[in-house]
Design a protein around this motif. Structure first.
Motif, PDB file in Angstrom:
ATOM      1  N   THR A   1       0.825  -1.212   0.000  1.00 39.39           N
ATOM      2  CA  THR A   1       0.000   0.000   0.000  1.00 39.39           C
ATOM      3  C   THR A   1       0.856   1.258   0.000  1.00 39.39           C
ATOM      4  OG1 THR A   1      -1.499  -1.263   1.368  1.00 39.39           O
ATOM      5  CG2 THR A   1      -1.997   1.045   1.120  1.00 39.39           C
ATOM      6  N   ALA A   2       2.012   1.179   0.667  1.00 38.01           N
ATOM      7  CA  ALA A   2       2.891   2.352   0.752  1.00 38.01           C
ATOM      8  C   ALA A   2       3.307   2.828  -0.637  1.00 38.01           C
ATOM      9  CB  ALA A   2       4.107   2.015   1.597  1.00 38.01           C
ATOM     10  N   MET A   3       3.361   1.921  -1.611  1.00 35.65           N
ATOM     11  CA  MET A   3       3.734   2.285  -2.987  1.00 35.65           C
ATOM     12  C   MET A   3       2.762   3.321  -3.570  1.00 35.65           C
ATOM     13  SD  MET A   3       6.402   0.629  -3.976  1.00 35.65           S
ATOM     14  CE  MET A   3       7.426  -0.584  -3.183  1.00 35.65           C
ATOM     15  N   PHE A   4       1.517   3.218  -3.144  1.00 33.52           N
ATOM     16  CA  PHE A   4       0.493   4.125  -3.684  1.00 33.52           C
ATOM     17  C   PHE A   4       0.676   5.560  -3.179  1.00 33.52           C
ATOM     18  CE2 PHE A   4      -1.495   0.036  -4.363  1.00 33.52           C
ATOM     19  CZ  PHE A   4      -2.217   0.200  -5.530  1.00 33.52           C
ATOM     20  N   LEU A   5       1.418   5.713  -2.091  1.00 36.20           N
ATOM     21  CA  LEU A   5       1.583   7.054  -1.508  1.00 36.20           C
ATOM     22  C   LEU A   5       2.315   8.008  -2.464  1.00 36.20           C
ATOM     23  CD1 LEU A   5       2.377   6.122   2.195  1.00 36.20           C
ATOM     24  CD2 LEU A   5       0.245   7.014   1.264  1.00 36.20           C
ATOM     25  N   ARG A   6       2.971   7.442  -3.468  1.00 38.08           N
ATOM     26  CA  ARG A   6       3.643   8.270  -4.477  1.00 38.08           C
ATOM     27  C   ARG A   6       2.642   9.232  -5.134  1.00 38.08           C
ATOM     28  NH1 ARG A   6       4.558  10.906  -8.101  1.00 38.08           N
ATOM     29  NH2 ARG A   6       6.023  10.774  -9.833  1.00 38.08           N
ATOM     30  N   TRP A   7       1.387   8.796  -5.235  1.00 37.31           N
ATOM     31  CA  TRP A   7       0.362   9.611  -5.911  1.00 37.31           C
ATOM     32  C   TRP A   7      -0.472  10.428  -4.934  1.00 37.31           C
ATOM     33  CZ3 TRP A   7      -0.583   4.360  -8.466  1.00 37.31           C
ATOM     34  CH2 TRP A   7       0.313   4.198  -9.523  1.00 37.31           C
ATOM     35  N   PHE A   8      -0.081  10.433  -3.672  1.00 39.35           N
ATOM     36  CA  PHE A   8      -0.880  11.146  -2.671  1.00 39.35           C
ATOM     37  C   PHE A   8      -1.007  12.651  -2.967  1.00 39.35           C
ATOM     38  CE2 PHE A   8      -1.820  13.069   1.452  1.00 39.35           C
ATOM     39  CZ  PHE A   8      -2.949  12.344   1.782  1.00 39.35           C
ATOM     40  N   PRO A   9       0.064  13.340  -3.383  1.00 42.81           N
ATOM     41  CA  PRO A   9      -0.075  14.784  -3.647  1.00 42.81           C
ATOM     42  C   PRO A   9      -1.101  15.102  -4.734  1.00 42.81           C
ATOM     43  CG  PRO A   9       2.233  14.157  -3.528  1.00 42.81           C
ATOM     44  CD  PRO A   9       1.454  12.894  -3.541  1.00 42.81           C
TER      45      PRO A   9
ATOM     46  N   PHE B   1      -6.902   0.576 -12.019  1.00 40.36           N
ATOM     47  CA  PHE B   1      -7.662   1.796 -12.307  1.00 40.36           C
ATOM     48  C   PHE B   1      -6.713   2.997 -12.359  1.00 40.36           C
ATOM     49  CE2 PHE B   1      -9.759   5.592 -10.599  1.00 40.36           C
ATOM     50  CZ  PHE B   1     -10.770   5.763 -11.522  1.00 40.36           C
ATOM     51  N   ALA B   2      -5.804   3.058 -11.386  1.00 35.52           N
ATOM     52  CA  ALA B   2      -4.856   4.190 -11.330  1.00 35.52           C
ATOM     53  C   ALA B   2      -3.974   4.213 -12.568  1.00 35.52           C
ATOM     54  CB  ALA B   2      -3.997   4.068 -10.075  1.00 35.52           C
ATOM     55  N   VAL B   3      -3.465   3.049 -12.939  1.00 36.85           N
ATOM     56  CA  VAL B   3      -2.533   2.978 -14.080  1.00 36.85           C
ATOM     57  C   VAL B   3      -3.241   3.322 -15.391  1.00 36.85           C
ATOM     58  CG1 VAL B   3      -1.140   1.365 -15.445  1.00 36.85           C
ATOM     59  CG2 VAL B   3      -0.987   1.338 -12.963  1.00 36.85           C
ATOM     60  N   LEU B   4      -4.485   2.848 -15.535  1.00 31.69           N
ATOM     61  CA  LEU B   4      -5.172   3.017 -16.821  1.00 31.69           C
ATOM     62  C   LEU B   4      -5.946   4.333 -16.953  1.00 31.69           C
ATOM     63  CD1 LEU B   4      -6.508  -0.609 -17.384  1.00 31.69           C
ATOM     64  CD2 LEU B   4      -4.595   0.495 -18.538  1.00 31.69           C
ATOM     65  N   PHE B   5      -6.498   4.814 -15.851  1.00 30.14           N
ATOM     66  CA  PHE B   5      -7.440   5.939 -15.980  1.00 30.14           C
ATOM     67  C   PHE B   5      -7.024   7.244 -15.298  1.00 30.14           C
ATOM     68  CE2 PHE B   5     -10.014   2.020 -16.306  1.00 30.14           C
ATOM     69  CZ  PHE B   5     -10.386   2.163 -17.631  1.00 30.14           C
TER      70      PHE B   5
ATOM     71  N   LEU C   1      -7.615   3.783  -0.997  1.00 30.16           N
ATOM     72  CA  LEU C   1      -6.783   2.591  -1.095  1.00 30.16           C
ATOM     73  C   LEU C   1      -6.105   2.237   0.229  1.00 30.16           C
ATOM     74  CD1 LEU C   1      -4.999   2.285  -4.355  1.00 30.16           C
ATOM     75  CD2 LEU C   1      -4.143   1.151  -2.358  1.00 30.16           C
ATOM     76  N   VAL C   2      -5.544   3.254   0.858  1.00 32.03           N
ATOM     77  CA  VAL C   2      -4.877   3.028   2.146  1.00 32.03           C
ATOM     78  C   VAL C   2      -5.906   2.557   3.173  1.00 32.03           C
ATOM     79  CG1 VAL C   2      -3.647   4.186   4.041  1.00 32.03           C
ATOM     80  CG2 VAL C   2      -2.971   4.606   1.678  1.00 32.03           C
ATOM     81  N   ALA C   3      -7.123   3.111   3.094  1.00 30.28           N
ATOM     82  CA  ALA C   3      -8.185   2.704   4.030  1.00 30.28           C
ATOM     83  C   ALA C   3      -8.511   1.213   3.864  1.00 30.28           C
ATOM     84  CB  ALA C   3      -9.431   3.556   3.815  1.00 30.28           C
TER      85      ALA C   3
ATOM     86  N   TYR D   1      -3.533  12.773  -6.085  1.00 27.93           N
ATOM     87  CA  TYR D   1      -4.818  12.068  -5.941  1.00 27.93           C
ATOM     88  C   TYR D   1      -5.027  11.631  -4.488  1.00 27.93           C
ATOM     89  CZ  TYR D   1      -4.426  11.975 -10.971  1.00 27.93           C
ATOM     90  OH  TYR D   1      -4.284  12.351 -12.275  1.00 27.93           O
ATOM     91  N   GLY D   2      -5.178  12.616  -3.636  1.00 24.42           N
ATOM     92  CA  GLY D   2      -5.337  12.335  -2.216  1.00 24.42           C
ATOM     93  C   GLY D   2      -6.534  11.454  -1.925  1.00 24.42           C
ATOM     94  N   TRP D   3      -7.676  11.714  -2.573  1.00 24.82           N
ATOM     95  CA  TRP D   3      -8.912  10.949  -2.323  1.00 24.82           C
ATOM     96  C   TRP D   3      -8.744   9.482  -2.712  1.00 24.82           C
ATOM     97  CZ3 TRP D   3     -10.972   8.551  -6.611  1.00 24.82           C
ATOM     98  CH2 TRP D   3     -10.520   9.020  -7.843  1.00 24.82           C
TER      99      TRP D   3
END
Lengths: 132, 117
Positions: free
Chosen positions: B38-46, B109-113, B55-57, B48-50
């Protein structure tokens, strides 16, 4: 095996009773071993999720967008297939053990091997194209 | 294992293969793997915070759920070894597998859209 403080047996949940009908409870060591194998597959799936996201998130300076997205998509689809397949593998093994039938072959093993090979081949093609 | 209250006796078993401990540690490793993935997704936090928050939830709910039920699971395994009978935990397996599939789907979804840089 003897123990100093045996606890009463808990009842089976409705979900488990519905999925695992008939047969008899196998040796608890086998059930726990099956659970650990399932968790090992889940961790493999999580590693693929992390890998897929890492490729997309951290390699913008290395890969072309097309190859980057392709590798990430293959890894994530593979992760979903392994994650989903690991549950059914766990279920089928548990059923086999309950009915004392031979254990099924792992379908997710060749899926993982082929998927890993596809990603490696994609990377190889990319590296070779970059060299020329 | 974890001990929360002094009044609850610690369960014991005599399994030379330490099956309950190994299974409990396997669940702990899975929790850690889930948090790392999940920590990998934090790269997009700035940007796509929502999305990252959802995802983290999902991952943290599962990780927390595993952590909270660890003691219960260990006791179940110990009593299963003691009684020579254990019920397979289908709900936990389905829950964890479902969470991983949802994580993978959200990643896809993140990668494609999503317009990622």
């Amino acid at each position: 095996m003897p123990t100093s403080s045996p606890s009463p047996r808990p009842e089976r949940g409705k979900f488990a009773a519905k999925l695992l009908r008939g047969g008899t409870e196998p040796d608890p060591r086998f059930t726990l071993a099956n659970e650990r194998t399932f968790l090992a597959w889940i961790r493999t799936s999580l590693a693929l999720v992390a890998g897929g996201i890492a490729v997309e998130a951290f390699t913008t300076d290395i890969f072309d967008p097309a190859i980057r997205t392709t590798i990430a998509v293959v890894l994530l689809v593979l992760a979903m297939a392994i994650g989903c397949g690991s549950f059914f593998r766990w279920l089928n093994i548990e059923r086999s053990m309950r009915h004392k039938t031979p254990l099924p072959l792992p379908l997710i093993a060749p899926i993982l091997a082929i998927g890993g090979g596809v990603v490696a081949a994609l990377l190889l093609v990319f590296v070779l194209l970059r060299l020329t | 294992m974890m001990r929360r209250g002094r009044s609850v006796p610690e369960p014991e078993h005599h399994d030379a293969g330490l099956q309950p401990e190994r299974t409990s540690l396997a669940w702990s490793r899975t929790t850690l793997a889930m948090i790392v993935a999940t920590a990998m997704f934090l790269r997009w936090f700035p940007e796509y915070g929502w999305f990252t928050g959802t995802l983290v939830a999902v991952a943290l709910c599962t990780a927390l759920g595993i952590y909270i039920t660890q003691q219960l699971r260990y006791r179940r395994a110990v009593s299963g070894i003691a009684n020579e009978r254990i019920h397979a935990d289908a709900a936990a397996a389905a829950w964890v597998a479902g969470s991983v599939v949802v994580l993978g789907a959200l990643g896809l979804f993140a990668v494609l859209f999503l317009a990622l840089d």
